[in-house]
Design a protein around this motif. Structure first.
Motif, PDB file in Angstrom:
ATOM      1  N   ILE A  21      60.049  41.240  33.940  1.00 12.74           N
ATOM      2  CA  ILE A  21      60.567  40.932  35.284  1.00 12.74           C
ATOM      3  C   ILE A  21      59.413  40.753  36.275  1.00 12.74           C
ATOM      4  CG2 ILE A  21      62.901  41.838  34.963  1.00 12.74           C
ATOM      5  CD1 ILE A  21      62.203  44.274  36.578  1.00 12.74           C
ATOM      6  N   GLY A  22      58.285  41.406  36.024  1.00  7.90           N
ATOM      7  CA  GLY A  22      57.102  41.148  36.862  1.00  7.90           C
ATOM      8  C   GLY A  22      56.662  39.695  36.727  1.00  7.90           C
ATOM      9  N   ILE A  23      56.549  39.233  35.492  1.00 13.54           N
ATOM     10  CA  ILE A  23      56.126  37.840  35.255  1.00 13.54           C
ATOM     11  C   ILE A  23      57.170  36.872  35.815  1.00 13.54           C
ATOM     12  CG2 ILE A  23      55.587  36.137  33.458  1.00 13.54           C
ATOM     13  CD1 ILE A  23      54.863  38.696  31.670  1.00 13.54           C
ATOM     14  N   ALA A  24      58.445  37.169  35.575  1.00  9.53           N
ATOM     15  CA  ALA A  24      59.516  36.294  36.075  1.00  9.53           C
ATOM     16  C   ALA A  24      59.508  36.257  37.598  1.00  9.53           C
ATOM     17  CB  ALA A  24      60.871  36.767  35.568  1.00  9.53           C
ATOM     18  N   GLY A  25      59.249  37.413  38.228  1.00  5.37           N
ATOM     19  CA  GLY A  25      59.194  37.455  39.687  1.00  5.37           C
ATOM     20  C   GLY A  25      58.050  36.597  40.208  1.00  5.37           C
ATOM     21  N   ALA A  26      56.894  36.686  39.561  1.00  5.65           N
ATOM     22  CA  ALA A  26      55.720  35.928  40.007  1.00  5.65           C
ATOM     23  C   ALA A  26      55.936  34.431  39.794  1.00  5.65           C
ATOM     24  CB  ALA A  26      54.474  36.411  39.254  1.00  5.65           C
ATOM     25  N   ILE A  27      56.319  34.047  38.574  1.00  3.42           N
ATOM     26  CA  ILE A  27      56.527  32.615  38.296  1.00  3.42           C
ATOM     27  C   ILE A  27      57.710  32.098  39.121  1.00  3.42           C
ATOM     28  CG2 ILE A  27      57.186  30.913  36.534  1.00  3.42           C
ATOM     29  CD1 ILE A  27      55.625  32.500  34.469  1.00  3.42           C
ATOM     30  N   GLY A  28      58.776  32.900  39.203  1.00  2.00           N
ATOM     31  CA  GLY A  28      59.960  32.475  39.942  1.00  2.00           C
ATOM     32  C   GLY A  28      59.668  32.256  41.424  1.00  2.00           C
ATOM     33  N   LEU A  29      58.857  33.139  41.988  1.00  2.85           N
ATOM     34  CA  LEU A  29      58.497  32.972  43.400  1.00  2.85           C
ATOM     35  C   LEU A  29      57.760  31.643  43.608  1.00  2.85           C
ATOM     36  CD1 LEU A  29      58.083  33.980  46.311  1.00  2.85           C
ATOM     37  CD2 LEU A  29      56.030  35.199  45.510  1.00  2.85           C
ATOM     38  N   VAL A  30      56.764  31.402  42.760  1.00  2.00           N
ATOM     39  CA  VAL A  30      55.961  30.179  42.913  1.00  2.00           C
ATOM     40  C   VAL A  30      56.829  28.943  42.663  1.00  2.00           C
ATOM     41  CG1 VAL A  30      53.907  28.963  42.132  1.00  2.00           C
ATOM     42  CG2 VAL A  30      53.890  31.471  42.232  1.00  2.00           C
TER      43      VAL A  30
ATOM     44  N   ASN B 231      49.317  23.690  52.238  1.00  2.42           N
ATOM     45  CA  ASN B 231      50.353  24.228  51.352  1.00  2.42           C
ATOM     46  C   ASN B 231      50.052  23.954  49.883  1.00  2.42           C
ATOM     47  OD1 ASN B 231      51.640  24.917  53.673  1.00  2.42           O
ATOM     48  ND2 ASN B 231      53.232  23.339  53.552  1.00  2.42           N
ATOM     49  N   ALA B 232      49.613  22.729  49.600  1.00  2.00           N
ATOM     50  CA  ALA B 232      49.402  22.340  48.200  1.00  2.00           C
ATOM     51  C   ALA B 232      48.307  23.198  47.565  1.00  2.00           C
ATOM     52  CB  ALA B 232      49.049  20.863  48.122  1.00  2.00           C
ATOM     53  N   GLU B 233      47.242  23.426  48.313  1.00  2.00           N
ATOM     54  CA  GLU B 233      46.141  24.230  47.763  1.00  2.00           C
ATOM     55  C   GLU B 233      46.580  25.688  47.559  1.00  2.00           C
ATOM     56  OE1 GLU B 233      42.482  23.915  50.029  1.00  2.00           O
ATOM     57  OE2 GLU B 233      41.643  25.621  48.929  1.00  2.00           O
ATOM     58  N   ALA B 234      47.319  26.226  48.543  1.00  2.00           N
ATOM     59  CA  ALA B 234      47.814  27.609  48.416  1.00  2.00           C
ATOM     60  C   ALA B 234      48.770  27.714  47.238  1.00  2.00           C
ATOM     61  CB  ALA B 234      48.505  28.029  49.715  1.00  2.00           C
ATOM     62  N   TRP B 235      49.642  26.701  47.089  1.00  2.00           N
ATOM     63  CA  TRP B 235      50.620  26.741  45.992  1.00  2.00           C
ATOM     64  C   TRP B 235      49.917  26.683  44.634  1.00  2.00           C
ATOM     65  CZ3 TRP B 235      52.445  23.910  41.843  1.00  2.00           C
ATOM     66  CH2 TRP B 235      53.679  24.337  41.324  1.00  2.00           C
ATOM     67  N   ASP B 236      48.912  25.811  44.525  1.00  2.00           N
ATOM     68  CA  ASP B 236      48.164  25.709  43.248  1.00  2.00           C
ATOM     69  C   ASP B 236      47.518  27.048  42.900  1.00  2.00           C
ATOM     70  OD1 ASP B 236      48.791  23.094  42.822  1.00  2.00           O
ATOM     71  OD2 ASP B 236      46.907  22.290  43.642  1.00  2.00           O
ATOM     72  N   ALA B 237      46.956  27.709  43.913  1.00  2.00           N
ATOM     73  CA  ALA B 237      46.294  29.002  43.664  1.00  2.00           C
ATOM     74  C   ALA B 237      47.328  30.043  43.225  1.00  2.00           C
ATOM     75  CB  ALA B 237      45.568  29.462  44.925  1.00  2.00           C
ATOM     76  N   MET B 238      48.506  30.024  43.843  1.00  2.00           N
ATOM     77  CA  MET B 238      49.566  30.969  43.442  1.00  2.00           C
ATOM     78  C   MET B 238      50.045  30.668  42.024  1.00  2.00           C
ATOM     79  SD  MET B 238      51.907  31.692  46.776  1.00  2.00           S
ATOM     80  CE  MET B 238      52.328  30.022  47.089  1.00  2.00           C
ATOM     81  N   ARG B 239      50.130  29.391  41.682  1.00  2.00           N
ATOM     82  CA  ARG B 239      50.568  29.029  40.326  1.00  2.00           C
ATOM     83  C   ARG B 239      49.559  29.558  39.295  1.00  2.00           C
ATOM     84  NH1 ARG B 239      51.453  25.975  35.940  1.00  2.00           N
ATOM     85  NH2 ARG B 239      53.413  24.817  35.700  1.00  2.00           N
ATOM     86  N   ARG B 240      48.281  29.410  39.614  1.00  2.00           N
ATOM     87  CA  ARG B 240      47.248  29.917  38.686  1.00  2.00           C
ATOM     88  C   ARG B 240      47.355  31.438  38.539  1.00  2.00           C
ATOM     89  NH1 ARG B 240      44.094  25.997  41.217  1.00  2.00           N
ATOM     90  NH2 ARG B 240      43.203  27.513  42.674  1.00  2.00           N
ATOM     91  N   GLU B 241      47.641  32.125  39.652  1.00  2.00           N
ATOM     92  CA  GLU B 241      47.739  33.588  39.593  1.00  2.00           C
ATOM     93  C   GLU B 241      48.950  34.020  38.750  1.00  2.00           C
ATOM     94  OE1 GLU B 241      45.421  35.448  40.549  1.00  2.00           O
ATOM     95  OE2 GLU B 241      46.265  37.473  40.661  1.00  2.00           O
ATOM     96  N   ALA B 242      50.067  33.339  38.930  1.00  2.00           N
ATOM     97  CA  ALA B 242      51.261  33.686  38.134  1.00  2.00           C
ATOM     98  C   ALA B 242      50.981  33.443  36.646  1.00  2.00           C
ATOM     99  CB  ALA B 242      52.462  32.866  38.610  1.00  2.00           C
ATOM    100  N   THR B 243      50.252  32.384  36.357  1.00  2.00           N
ATOM    101  CA  THR B 243      49.892  32.097  34.959  1.00  2.00           C
ATOM    102  C   THR B 243      48.962  33.179  34.426  1.00  2.00           C
ATOM    103  OG1 THR B 243      50.101  29.748  35.430  1.00  2.00           O
ATOM    104  CG2 THR B 243      48.885  30.335  33.432  1.00  2.00           C
ATOM    105  N   ALA B 244      48.030  33.622  35.265  1.00  2.00           N
ATOM    106  CA  ALA B 244      47.094  34.683  34.838  1.00  2.00           C
ATOM    107  C   ALA B 244      47.858  35.978  34.532  1.00  2.00           C
ATOM    108  CB  ALA B 244      46.049  34.920  35.932  1.00  2.00           C
ATOM    109  N   ILE B 245      48.861  36.281  35.355  1.00  2.00           N
ATOM    110  CA  ILE B 245      49.659  37.501  35.119  1.00  2.00           C
ATOM    111  C   ILE B 245      50.329  37.422  33.742  1.00  2.00           C
ATOM    112  CG2 ILE B 245      51.742  38.740  35.898  1.00  2.00           C
ATOM    113  CD1 ILE B 245      50.849  38.025  38.806  1.00  2.00           C
ATOM    114  N   LEU B 246      50.876  36.259  33.424  1.00  2.00           N
ATOM    115  CA  LEU B 246      51.511  36.062  32.116  1.00  2.00           C
ATOM    116  C   LEU B 246      50.481  36.207  30.984  1.00  2.00           C
ATOM    117  CD1 LEU B 246      53.711  35.102  30.112  1.00  2.00           C
ATOM    118  CD2 LEU B 246      53.231  32.762  30.814  1.00  2.00           C
TER     119      LEU B 246
END
Ligand code: MRU
Length: 349
Positions: free
Chosen positions: A57-66, A120-135
């Motif tokens: 659920i941590g991973i789902a929360g991170a990926i789901g948010l992004v 927004n695009a740069e912030a979103w890309d960085a968040m996507r990378r972080e969610a991937t790192a968590i996984l």
């Protein structure tokens, strides 16, 4: 000994820019993957246990948010940031007990905060990378937990587990089940007794499903058979997962874990808790401070479409209990098998 490959399900991942999960409410009768991009759907999936288990659920929360923010990237910076703050708060509080959920959502929002001046695009890309790192980190932590836990097993071991702390509950091969998968991979014969885990039957529906499809010998028990099984079978150890572990080693895990720990102590069976550092909450001194989720009484009165108690009777709906640290033989973590005085190595991981 011959090594064989093991096949485990992937509970949670990206699919393009959507959150892809296995809908665990349908198992074992139906295997279905669903893709989510709306914050309401992500929250519904977490709350209804379509995706469940603390790391998952941590991973789902991170990926789901992004994933849910993708549609707002084209808008103004103000609107994007407001949506991020609101959605993050809603997702992080969707289930209260697992430390991993708020931890993972906070990691993603911290990255956005670091990109406060970015578009927004740069912030979103960085968040996507972080969610991937968590996984990816979770997958690696599961493997290491498996390697440390494997030292407790031998050919012919019998292990009792509760709920589902397997691949379905994580981004990798699980926590409590990780040593079992690695043992199976090495050709060791390990037998698993899986407590069915009322009321939603994660043990019989999910643990038995994922172990049997991987070719691991699994025997399902009703929860009330656990003490009898301890006295009757030659059990080597109990391994369970955790939703949150306080600084003193008290463990919140699926309701029924506490009773198992007491029964294991009586039968002199070692009782291990397997969990990654993301499940430890050093801000809480002890288990009394861990928030325990209360679920609706209908899950006990008739979760699977048939009444199992009269409509009108109240039920005790705690989804988790707290096992005192003194009943735990050791904590199988990605940094080794630890005792509470040794948790320092997990801080800041
Ligand atoms: O209510 P659930 O199914 O999310 O509860 C899950 C558990 O209690 C697991 O044992 C725990 O989250 C550890 S999962 C690796």
């Amino acid at each position: 000994m011959a090594s064989r490959s093991i096949d485990v399900p992937r509970a949670v991942r990206w699919h393009d820019d959507a959150l892809r999960i296995i809908d665990q409410t349908l198992l074992p009768s139906e295997y279905k993957e669903i893709d989510l991009v709306e914050v309401d759907d992500v929250i519904e999936a977490i709350q209804s246990l379509r995706v469940r288990g603390a790391p998952a659920i941590g991973i789902a929360g991170a990926i789901g948010l992004v994933a849910s923010l993708r549609q707002y990237v084209e808008g103004t910076g103000l609107a994007f940031r407001a949506r991020l703050a609101e959605s993050a708060e809603r997702i992080r509080s969707a289930r209260p007990t697992a430390a991993n959920l708020a931890w993972a959502v906070d990691r993603v929002t911290a990255v956005a905060d670091e990109k406060a001046d970015a578009d927004n695009a740069e912030a979103w890309d960085a968040m996507r990378r972080e969610a991937t790192a968590i996984l990816e980190e979770d997958r690696e932590m599961c493997r290491r937990i498996g390697e440390h836990g494997l030292t407790l097993l031998r050919d012919g071991s019998t292990v009792l587990t509760h709920c589902n702390a397997g691949a379905l509950a994580t981004g990798g091969i699980g926590t409590a089940l990780a040593p079992i998968y690695l043992a199976a991979q090495q050709g060791l014969k390990v037998r698993v007794l899986s407590g069915e885990t009322r009321p939603l039957l994660q043990g019989s529906r999910l643990t038995a499903w994922e172990l049997s499809r991987a070719g691991v010998d699994v025997l399902v028990l009703t929860d009330n058979a656990a003490a009898a099984a301890m006295s009757r079978f030659d059990l080597d150890l109990v391994i369970v997962g955790a939703d949150r572990i306080a600084a003193n080693g008290d463990v919140a895990n699926k309701i029924g874990t506490y009773g198992l720990a007491i029964a294991a102590r009586h039968h002199v069976i070692p009782f291990y808790v397997a969990a990654p550092s993301s499940t430890f909450d050093f801000s809480l001194a002890g288990g009394d401070d861990i928030p325990i989720e209360e679920r609706g009484g209908d899950e006990v009165r008739g979760a699977f479409g048939r009444p199992t108690a009269p409509d009108s009777v109240p039920v005790f709906g705690a989804a988790f209990d707290v096992t005192p640290a003194e009943l735990v033989t050791g904590f199988i973590t990605e940094r080794g098998i630890l005792m509470p005085g040794e948790f320092e190595v997990l801080r800041g991981m």
